[in-house]
Design a protein around this motif. Structure first.
Motif, short mmCIF file in Angstrom:
data_model
loop_
_atom_site.label_atom_id
_atom_site.label_comp_id
_atom_site.label_asym_id
_atom_site.label_seq_id
_atom_site.Cartn_x
_atom_site.Cartn_y
_atom_site.Cartn_z
N ILE A 223 0.84 -1.20 0.00
CA ILE A 223 0.00 0.00 0.00
C ILE A 223 0.87 1.24 0.00
N ASP A 224 1.88 1.26 0.85
CA ASP A 224 2.81 2.41 0.88
C ASP A 224 3.48 2.59 -0.47
N GLU A 225 3.84 1.49 -1.10
CA GLU A 225 4.53 1.54 -2.39
C GLU A 225 3.63 2.12 -3.47
N TYR A 226 2.38 1.65 -3.55
CA TYR A 226 1.46 2.15 -4.57
C TYR A 226 1.11 3.61 -4.33
N LEU A 227 0.96 3.99 -3.09
CA LEU A 227 0.70 5.40 -2.78
C LEU A 227 1.83 6.28 -3.27
N ARG A 228 3.03 5.83 -3.08
CA ARG A 228 4.22 6.61 -3.47
C ARG A 228 4.41 6.64 -4.98
N MET A 229 4.13 5.51 -5.64
CA MET A 229 4.43 5.40 -7.07
C MET A 229 3.34 6.00 -7.96
N TYR A 230 2.07 5.78 -7.63
CA TYR A 230 1.01 6.07 -8.58
C TYR A 230 0.10 7.24 -8.21
N PHE A 231 -0.13 7.47 -6.94
CA PHE A 231 -1.09 8.51 -6.58
C PHE A 231 -0.63 9.92 -6.93
N PRO A 232 0.68 10.23 -6.87
CA PRO A 232 1.08 11.60 -7.24
C PRO A 232 0.75 11.96 -8.69
N MET A 233 0.62 10.97 -9.58
CA MET A 233 0.35 11.25 -10.99
C MET A 233 -1.14 11.37 -11.30
N LEU A 234 -2.00 11.07 -10.33
CA LEU A 234 -3.45 11.09 -10.59
C LEU A 234 -3.97 12.51 -10.69
N ASP A 235 -4.93 12.69 -11.58
CA ASP A 235 -5.67 13.94 -11.68
C ASP A 235 -6.82 13.85 -10.68
N MET A 236 -6.81 14.71 -9.68
CA MET A 236 -7.84 14.66 -8.62
C MET A 236 -9.24 14.88 -9.18
N ASP A 237 -9.33 15.54 -10.32
CA ASP A 237 -10.63 15.77 -10.93
C ASP A 237 -11.22 14.46 -11.46
N MET A 238 -10.35 13.47 -11.71
CA MET A 238 -10.80 12.18 -12.26
C MET A 238 -10.66 11.06 -11.23
N LEU A 239 -10.43 11.43 -9.98
CA LEU A 239 -10.46 10.50 -8.85
C LEU A 239 -11.71 10.81 -8.05
N CYS A 240 -12.70 9.93 -8.15
CA CYS A 240 -13.97 10.14 -7.44
C CYS A 240 -14.10 9.14 -6.31
N ILE A 241 -14.35 9.66 -5.13
CA ILE A 241 -14.54 8.83 -3.94
C ILE A 241 -15.99 8.95 -3.49
N ILE A 242 -16.59 7.83 -3.14
CA ILE A 242 -17.97 7.84 -2.63
C ILE A 242 -17.93 7.67 -1.11
N GLU A 243 -18.55 8.61 -0.42
CA GLU A 243 -18.58 8.58 1.05
C GLU A 243 -20.00 8.33 1.55
N ASP A 244 -20.07 7.66 2.69
CA ASP A 244 -21.34 7.44 3.38
C ASP A 244 -21.47 8.50 4.46
#
Length: 404
Positions: free
Chosen positions: A263-284
Protein backbone atom coordinates in the motif's frame (compact mmCIF):
# COMPACT_ATOMS: atom_id res chain seq x y z
CA UNK A 1 22.23 -39.46 -63.24
CA UNK A 2 19.80 -40.57 -60.56
CA UNK A 3 22.29 -43.01 -58.99
CA UNK A 4 25.03 -40.37 -58.97
CA UNK A 5 22.68 -37.85 -57.30
CA UNK A 6 21.74 -40.18 -54.45
CA UNK A 7 25.40 -41.19 -54.03
CA UNK A 8 26.39 -37.54 -53.61
CA UNK A 9 23.62 -36.94 -51.04
CA UNK A 10 24.71 -40.05 -49.11
CA UNK A 11 28.34 -38.94 -49.15
CA UNK A 12 27.44 -35.43 -47.96
CA UNK A 13 25.41 -36.74 -45.02
CA UNK A 14 28.10 -39.28 -44.17
CA UNK A 15 30.91 -36.75 -44.20
CA UNK A 16 29.20 -33.69 -42.74
CA UNK A 17 26.09 -34.98 -41.01
CA UNK A 18 22.56 -33.77 -41.53
CA UNK A 19 21.96 -30.05 -41.20
CA UNK A 20 20.50 -29.21 -37.79
CA UNK A 21 18.34 -26.31 -36.73
CA UNK A 22 20.07 -23.89 -34.36
CA UNK A 23 19.45 -24.90 -30.75
CA UNK A 24 17.48 -22.67 -28.37
CA UNK A 25 19.50 -21.78 -25.29
CA UNK A 26 17.71 -20.77 -22.09
CA UNK A 27 19.64 -18.61 -19.65
CA UNK A 28 18.48 -17.59 -16.20
CA UNK A 29 18.74 -13.87 -15.41
CA UNK A 30 21.35 -13.53 -12.67
CA UNK A 31 22.54 -9.91 -12.66
CA UNK A 32 21.49 -6.32 -13.43
CA UNK A 33 22.85 -6.35 -16.97
CA UNK A 34 20.83 -9.44 -17.83
CA UNK A 35 17.73 -7.90 -16.21
CA UNK A 36 18.21 -4.87 -18.46
CA UNK A 37 18.33 -7.23 -21.44
CA UNK A 38 15.15 -8.93 -20.19
CA UNK A 39 13.32 -5.59 -20.02
CA UNK A 40 14.72 -4.27 -23.29
CA UNK A 41 13.51 -7.25 -25.33
CA UNK A 42 9.88 -6.08 -25.28
CA UNK A 43 10.81 -2.65 -26.67
CA UNK A 44 12.80 -4.30 -29.46
CA UNK A 45 10.08 -6.82 -30.36
CA UNK A 46 7.26 -4.25 -30.46
CA UNK A 47 9.12 -1.25 -31.86
CA UNK A 48 6.80 0.57 -34.26
CA UNK A 49 3.69 -1.40 -33.24
CA UNK A 50 0.73 1.00 -33.22
CA UNK A 51 -1.32 -0.86 -30.60
CA UNK A 52 1.20 -1.77 -27.88
CA UNK A 53 1.44 0.43 -24.77
CA UNK A 54 5.06 -0.06 -23.63
CA UNK A 55 5.64 0.33 -19.91
CA UNK A 56 8.06 2.88 -18.59
CA UNK A 57 11.48 1.33 -18.13
CA UNK A 58 11.79 2.61 -14.54
CA UNK A 59 8.48 1.00 -13.57
CA UNK A 60 9.49 -2.33 -15.13
CA UNK A 61 12.85 -2.22 -13.36
CA UNK A 62 11.18 -1.54 -10.01
CA UNK A 63 8.57 -4.30 -10.43
CA UNK A 64 11.12 -6.92 -11.43
CA UNK A 65 13.78 -5.99 -8.85
CA UNK A 66 13.69 -8.43 -5.96
CA UNK A 67 15.08 -5.87 -3.52
CA UNK A 68 12.52 -3.17 -4.43
CA UNK A 69 9.12 -4.69 -5.23
CA UNK A 70 7.13 -5.14 -2.00
CA UNK A 71 5.43 -8.20 -3.51
CA UNK A 72 8.61 -10.18 -2.84
CA UNK A 73 7.52 -10.30 0.80
CA UNK A 74 5.32 -13.22 -0.29
CA UNK A 75 6.47 -13.98 -3.84
CA UNK A 76 9.51 -15.59 -5.40
CA UNK A 77 10.48 -15.43 -9.06
CA UNK A 78 12.99 -16.35 -11.70
CA UNK A 79 13.45 -14.75 -15.10
CA UNK A 80 14.56 -16.59 -18.25
CA UNK A 81 15.92 -15.42 -21.60
CA UNK A 82 15.90 -17.49 -24.79
CA UNK A 83 18.83 -17.20 -27.20
CA UNK A 84 19.14 -18.42 -30.78
CA UNK A 85 22.44 -18.08 -32.59
CA UNK A 86 23.60 -15.73 -29.85
CA UNK A 87 20.61 -13.37 -30.17
CA UNK A 88 17.81 -12.84 -27.64
CA UNK A 89 14.58 -14.23 -29.10
CA UNK A 90 12.30 -14.55 -26.06
CA UNK A 91 11.73 -13.96 -22.37
CA UNK A 92 9.50 -15.26 -19.59
CA UNK A 93 9.11 -14.81 -15.83
CA UNK A 94 8.22 -17.61 -13.45
CA UNK A 95 6.43 -16.37 -10.32
CA UNK A 96 5.09 -18.09 -7.22
CA UNK A 97 2.69 -15.97 -5.19
CA UNK A 98 2.53 -17.93 -1.93
CA UNK A 99 -0.11 -15.59 -0.49
CA UNK A 100 -2.48 -16.21 -3.42
CA UNK A 101 -1.74 -19.94 -3.43
CA UNK A 102 -2.68 -20.16 0.23
CA UNK A 103 -5.78 -18.02 -0.29
CA UNK A 104 -7.07 -20.09 -3.22
CA UNK A 105 -5.63 -23.44 -2.12
CA UNK A 106 -3.64 -23.94 -5.31
CA UNK A 107 -0.05 -24.88 -6.08
CA UNK A 108 0.46 -22.55 -9.03
CA UNK A 109 3.55 -21.23 -10.68
CA UNK A 110 2.63 -18.19 -12.73
CA UNK A 111 4.16 -17.19 -16.02
CA UNK A 112 4.35 -13.55 -17.01
CA UNK A 113 6.42 -11.01 -18.94
CA UNK A 114 6.09 -13.41 -21.85
CA UNK A 115 7.45 -12.32 -25.21
CA UNK A 116 8.94 -14.31 -28.08
CA UNK A 117 9.51 -14.29 -31.81
CA UNK A 118 7.22 -16.37 -34.00
CA UNK A 119 9.16 -19.59 -33.51
CA UNK A 120 7.42 -22.50 -31.77
CA UNK A 121 10.71 -23.91 -30.49
CA UNK A 122 11.42 -20.64 -28.69
CA UNK A 123 8.03 -20.55 -26.94
CA UNK A 124 8.34 -24.25 -26.10
CA UNK A 125 11.73 -23.73 -24.48
CA UNK A 126 10.48 -20.75 -22.46
CA UNK A 127 7.45 -22.57 -21.08
CA UNK A 128 9.57 -25.62 -20.31
CA UNK A 129 11.91 -23.45 -18.24
CA UNK A 130 9.06 -22.16 -16.04
CA UNK A 131 7.50 -25.62 -15.85
CA UNK A 132 10.72 -27.21 -14.65
CA UNK A 133 11.37 -24.43 -12.13
CA UNK A 134 7.81 -24.60 -10.81
CA UNK A 135 7.94 -28.36 -10.47
CA UNK A 136 11.20 -28.10 -8.54
CA UNK A 137 9.35 -25.84 -6.08
CA UNK A 138 6.53 -28.35 -5.58
CA UNK A 139 4.00 -26.64 -7.86
CA UNK A 140 1.45 -28.77 -9.71
CA UNK A 141 0.15 -26.31 -12.31
CA UNK A 142 1.33 -23.43 -14.46
CA UNK A 143 -1.03 -20.47 -14.97
CA UNK A 144 -0.85 -17.15 -16.73
CA UNK A 145 -0.09 -14.69 -18.04
CA UNK A 146 -0.17 -13.21 -14.54
CA UNK A 147 2.03 -10.82 -12.63
CA UNK A 148 3.04 -10.83 -9.02
CA UNK A 149 -0.37 -9.46 -7.97
CA UNK A 150 -3.58 -8.14 -9.51
CA UNK A 151 -1.93 -4.73 -9.73
CA UNK A 152 0.19 -6.09 -12.59
CA UNK A 153 -1.19 -6.64 -16.12
CA UNK A 154 -2.71 -10.07 -16.70
CA UNK A 155 -4.27 -12.19 -19.41
CA UNK A 156 -3.14 -12.93 -22.99
CA UNK A 157 -4.98 -11.01 -25.68
CA UNK A 158 -7.00 -13.43 -27.86
CA UNK A 159 -9.43 -10.93 -29.48
CA UNK A 160 -8.94 -7.28 -30.40
CA UNK A 161 -5.45 -7.27 -31.88
CA UNK A 162 -6.27 -4.15 -33.89
CA UNK A 163 -7.48 -2.16 -30.88
CA UNK A 164 -5.42 0.37 -28.95
CA UNK A 165 -3.76 -1.11 -25.87
CA UNK A 166 -3.62 0.48 -22.44
CA UNK A 167 -0.90 0.81 -19.83
CA UNK A 168 -2.90 -1.43 -17.47
CA UNK A 169 -3.06 -4.38 -19.87
CA UNK A 170 -0.86 -6.64 -21.98
CA UNK A 171 -0.73 -6.32 -25.74
CA UNK A 172 0.59 -9.31 -27.66
CA UNK A 173 0.87 -10.41 -31.27
CA UNK A 174 -1.82 -12.79 -32.63
CA UNK A 175 0.67 -15.65 -32.87
CA UNK A 176 1.02 -15.87 -29.07
CA UNK A 177 -2.27 -17.74 -28.45
CA UNK A 178 -1.62 -19.77 -31.62
CA UNK A 179 1.58 -21.05 -30.01
CA UNK A 180 -0.30 -21.87 -26.79
CA UNK A 181 -2.75 -24.00 -28.77
CA UNK A 182 -0.01 -25.65 -30.81
CA UNK A 183 2.06 -26.55 -27.75
CA UNK A 184 -0.87 -28.41 -26.20
CA UNK A 185 -1.70 -29.11 -22.58
CA UNK A 186 -3.06 -25.64 -21.85
CA UNK A 187 -6.73 -25.04 -21.05
CA UNK A 188 -8.73 -21.93 -20.26
CA UNK A 189 -8.56 -20.93 -16.60
CA UNK A 190 -10.21 -17.51 -16.77
CA UNK A 191 -11.31 -14.99 -19.40
CA UNK A 192 -11.44 -11.22 -19.15
CA UNK A 193 -13.49 -8.94 -21.38
CA UNK A 194 -12.96 -5.27 -22.12
CA UNK A 195 -15.41 -2.65 -23.35
CA UNK A 196 -15.22 0.56 -25.30
CA UNK A 197 -17.63 3.06 -23.74
CA UNK A 198 -18.81 6.01 -25.78
CA UNK A 199 -18.86 9.25 -23.78
CA UNK A 200 -22.16 11.10 -24.42
CA UNK A 201 -21.50 14.26 -26.42
CA UNK A 202 -23.68 16.22 -24.02
CA UNK A 203 -26.04 15.71 -21.11
CA UNK A 204 -26.37 12.77 -18.75
CA UNK A 205 -28.01 9.40 -19.53
CA UNK A 206 -31.39 9.63 -17.84
CA UNK A 207 -31.11 6.30 -16.03
CA UNK A 208 -27.73 7.26 -14.54
CA UNK A 209 -29.29 10.50 -13.32
CA UNK A 210 -32.34 8.83 -11.76
CA UNK A 211 -30.39 6.06 -10.02
CA UNK A 212 -27.68 8.45 -8.76
CA UNK A 213 -30.15 10.94 -7.32
CA UNK A 214 -32.07 8.11 -5.65
CA UNK A 215 -28.85 6.73 -4.11
CA UNK A 216 -27.89 10.12 -2.71
CA UNK A 217 -31.34 10.64 -1.23
CA UNK A 218 -32.04 7.12 0.07
CA UNK A 219 -28.58 6.11 1.34
CA UNK A 220 -26.96 9.51 1.90
CA UNK A 221 -23.98 8.56 -0.29
CA UNK A 222 -22.07 11.40 -1.94
CA UNK A 223 -19.21 11.81 -4.46
CA UNK A 224 -16.10 13.63 -3.26
CA UNK A 225 -12.94 14.76 -5.04
CA UNK A 226 -10.18 15.07 -2.46
CA UNK A 227 -7.40 17.60 -2.65
CA UNK A 228 -3.96 16.18 -3.33
CA UNK A 229 -2.88 17.15 0.17
CA UNK A 230 -5.76 15.08 1.58
CA UNK A 231 -4.61 11.94 -0.23
CA UNK A 232 -1.42 11.84 1.83
CA UNK A 233 -2.23 14.16 4.71
CA UNK A 234 -4.36 13.88 7.82
CA UNK A 235 -7.40 12.45 6.03
CA UNK A 236 -5.34 9.67 4.38
CA UNK A 237 -7.71 9.29 1.45
CA UNK A 238 -5.12 7.32 -0.48
CA UNK A 239 -4.88 4.62 2.15
CA UNK A 240 -8.68 4.50 2.51
CA UNK A 241 -9.03 4.02 -1.26
CA UNK A 242 -6.64 1.06 -1.28
CA UNK A 243 -8.42 -0.42 1.73
CA UNK A 244 -11.65 -0.37 -0.35
CA UNK A 245 -9.76 -2.06 -3.20
CA UNK A 246 -8.51 -4.81 -0.87
CA UNK A 247 -12.02 -5.54 0.38
CA UNK A 248 -13.88 -5.20 -2.91
CA UNK A 249 -11.44 -7.29 -4.98
CA UNK A 250 -10.89 -10.02 -2.41
CA UNK A 251 -13.20 -12.53 -4.14
CA UNK A 252 -11.77 -12.01 -7.63
CA UNK A 253 -9.70 -14.54 -9.56
CA UNK A 254 -6.20 -14.97 -8.13
CA UNK A 255 -6.37 -11.87 -5.93
CA UNK A 256 -4.07 -11.55 -2.93
CA UNK A 257 -4.58 -8.81 -0.36
CA UNK A 258 -2.13 -5.92 -0.48
CA UNK A 259 0.21 -5.73 2.47
CA UNK A 260 0.94 -2.48 4.30
CA UNK A 261 4.26 -2.21 2.50
CA UNK A 262 2.56 -2.66 -0.87
CA UNK A 263 0.00 0.00 0.00
CA UNK A 264 2.81 2.41 0.88
CA UNK A 265 4.53 1.54 -2.39
CA UNK A 266 1.46 2.15 -4.57
CA UNK A 267 0.70 5.40 -2.78
CA UNK A 268 4.22 6.61 -3.47
CA UNK A 269 4.43 5.40 -7.07
CA UNK A 270 1.01 6.07 -8.58
CA UNK A 271 -1.09 8.51 -6.58
CA UNK A 272 1.08 11.60 -7.24
CA UNK A 273 0.35 11.25 -10.99
CA UNK A 274 -3.45 11.09 -10.59
CA UNK A 275 -5.67 13.94 -11.68
CA UNK A 276 -7.84 14.66 -8.62
CA UNK A 277 -10.63 15.77 -10.93
CA UNK A 278 -10.80 12.18 -12.26
CA UNK A 279 -10.46 10.50 -8.85
CA UNK A 280 -13.97 10.14 -7.44
CA UNK A 281 -14.54 8.83 -3.94
CA UNK A 282 -17.97 7.84 -2.63
CA UNK A 283 -18.58 8.58 1.05
CA UNK A 284 -21.34 7.44 3.38
CA UNK A 285 -22.49 10.58 5.17
CA UNK A 286 -24.56 8.54 7.60
CA UNK A 287 -21.31 7.67 9.39
CA UNK A 288 -19.61 10.19 11.71
CA UNK A 289 -16.32 10.10 9.78
CA UNK A 290 -17.89 10.02 6.30
CA UNK A 291 -16.66 6.50 5.61
CA UNK A 292 -15.11 5.89 2.18
CA UNK A 293 -17.20 3.10 0.60
CA UNK A 294 -16.34 3.30 -3.09
CA UNK A 295 -13.85 4.68 -5.57
CA UNK A 296 -13.47 5.30 -9.29
CA UNK A 297 -10.06 6.14 -10.73
CA UNK A 298 -9.66 7.15 -14.35
CA UNK A 299 -6.80 8.72 -16.28
CA UNK A 300 -6.10 9.95 -19.77
CA UNK A 301 -5.10 7.06 -22.02
CA UNK A 302 -1.30 7.11 -22.07
CA UNK A 303 -0.62 4.75 -24.97
CA UNK A 304 0.36 7.31 -27.63
CA UNK A 305 2.52 9.18 -25.12
CA UNK A 306 4.26 6.00 -23.99
CA UNK A 307 4.96 5.03 -27.59
CA UNK A 308 6.96 8.25 -27.89
CA UNK A 309 9.16 7.36 -24.90
CA UNK A 310 12.15 5.72 -26.59
CA UNK A 311 12.79 2.36 -24.93
CA UNK A 312 10.45 3.36 -22.10
CA UNK A 313 12.59 6.31 -20.98
CA UNK A 314 11.17 9.67 -19.97
CA UNK A 315 14.35 11.42 -21.09
CA UNK A 316 15.07 13.34 -23.17
CA UNK A 317 11.58 14.08 -24.54
CA UNK A 318 9.26 11.34 -23.23
CA UNK A 319 8.38 13.33 -20.13
CA UNK A 320 6.83 16.08 -22.25
CA UNK A 321 4.49 13.71 -24.08
CA UNK A 322 3.43 12.09 -20.79
CA UNK A 323 2.87 15.47 -19.17
CA UNK A 324 0.68 16.59 -22.06
CA UNK A 325 -1.44 13.47 -21.71
CA UNK A 326 -1.75 13.53 -17.92
CA UNK A 327 -2.15 17.23 -17.24
CA UNK A 328 -3.62 18.58 -20.47
CA UNK A 329 -5.63 15.45 -21.40
CA UNK A 330 -4.17 15.29 -24.90
CA UNK A 331 -5.99 12.14 -25.95
CA UNK A 332 -9.40 11.17 -27.27
CA UNK A 333 -9.62 8.21 -24.91
CA UNK A 334 -9.64 7.75 -21.14
CA UNK A 335 -8.86 4.63 -19.11
CA UNK A 336 -11.06 3.43 -16.27
CA UNK A 337 -8.24 2.15 -14.12
CA UNK A 338 -10.22 0.99 -11.13
CA UNK A 339 -13.79 0.84 -9.81
CA UNK A 340 -14.49 -0.71 -6.45
CA UNK A 341 -17.09 -0.70 -3.66
CA UNK A 342 -17.21 -2.30 -0.26
CA UNK A 343 -19.26 -5.51 -0.53
CA UNK A 344 -22.13 -4.20 1.60
CA UNK A 345 -22.62 -1.26 -0.80
CA UNK A 346 -22.45 -3.15 -4.09
CA UNK A 347 -26.21 -3.71 -4.35
CA UNK A 348 -27.20 -0.08 -3.73
CA UNK A 349 -26.67 1.35 -7.21
CA UNK A 350 -23.70 3.43 -6.07
CA UNK A 351 -21.82 2.73 -9.33
CA UNK A 352 -24.27 5.02 -11.09
CA UNK A 353 -23.31 7.78 -8.67
CA UNK A 354 -19.66 7.51 -9.78
CA UNK A 355 -20.49 8.08 -13.44
CA UNK A 356 -23.11 10.69 -12.65
CA UNK A 357 -20.22 12.65 -11.19
CA UNK A 358 -17.51 11.73 -13.71
CA UNK A 359 -19.27 11.92 -17.09
CA UNK A 360 -19.52 15.76 -17.05
CA UNK A 361 -15.78 15.88 -16.35
CA UNK A 362 -15.05 13.56 -19.26
CA UNK A 363 -17.16 15.80 -21.48
CA UNK A 364 -15.32 18.89 -20.27
CA UNK A 365 -11.97 17.38 -21.27
CA UNK A 366 -13.24 16.31 -24.68
CA UNK A 367 -12.88 12.54 -24.28
CA UNK A 368 -14.74 10.57 -26.94
CA UNK A 369 -14.60 7.12 -25.40
CA UNK A 370 -13.35 5.17 -22.40
CA UNK A 371 -11.56 1.85 -22.00
CA UNK A 372 -12.88 -0.31 -19.17
CA UNK A 373 -9.72 -2.45 -18.99
CA UNK A 374 -10.12 -6.02 -17.75
CA UNK A 375 -13.30 -7.40 -16.23
CA UNK A 376 -13.89 -11.08 -15.52
CA UNK A 377 -16.35 -12.41 -18.08
CA UNK A 378 -18.46 -13.81 -15.22
CA UNK A 379 -18.67 -10.47 -13.39
CA UNK A 380 -22.18 -9.55 -14.54
CA UNK A 381 -22.55 -6.92 -11.80
CA UNK A 382 -19.74 -4.82 -13.28
CA UNK A 383 -20.81 -5.33 -16.88
CA UNK A 384 -24.43 -4.42 -16.16
CA UNK A 385 -23.42 -0.86 -15.30
CA UNK A 386 -22.52 -0.19 -18.96
CA UNK A 387 -26.10 -0.78 -20.13
CA UNK A 388 -26.88 2.93 -19.86
CA UNK A 389 -24.03 3.88 -22.21
CA UNK A 390 -23.34 3.06 -25.84
CA UNK A 391 -20.75 0.31 -25.58
CA UNK A 392 -19.08 -2.55 -27.41
CA UNK A 393 -17.05 -5.49 -26.14
CA UNK A 394 -13.93 -5.13 -28.28
CA UNK A 395 -11.23 -7.18 -26.52
CA UNK A 396 -10.91 -10.51 -24.78
CA UNK A 397 -7.93 -11.95 -22.98
CA UNK A 398 -7.31 -15.30 -21.36
CA UNK A 399 -5.40 -16.86 -18.50
CA UNK A 400 -4.32 -20.38 -19.33
CA UNK A 401 -3.63 -23.33 -17.09
CA UNK A 402 -1.52 -26.44 -17.57
CA UNK A 403 -0.96 -29.34 -15.17
CA UNK A 404 2.73 -29.95 -14.55
Amino acid sequence: MGVLYFFLIFAQNFLYGEEKMPAIEIRKVTNKKELDTFIQFHYDLYRGNQYDAPNLYADEKHTLSKNKNAAFEFCEAEYFLAYKEGKVVGRIAGIINHRANDRWERQSVRFGWLDFIDDIEVSRALFNAVEEWGRSKGMTEMVGPLGFTDMDPEGMLIEGFDELGTMATIYNYPYYPQHIEQLGGFIKDNDYVEYKLIVPKEGMPEKFRKVAEMVMKRYNLHPVHPKRSEVFGKKQYGRKVLDVVNKSFDHLYGYSQMTERQIDEYLRMYFPMLDMDMLCIIEDWNTPDHKVVGVGISITNMTRALQKCKNGRLWPFGWWHCLQALKFHKAECLDLMLVGFLPEYQQKGANALLFYDLIPRYQKYGFKWGETNVEMETNEKVQSQWQYLEHVQHKRRRCFKKSI
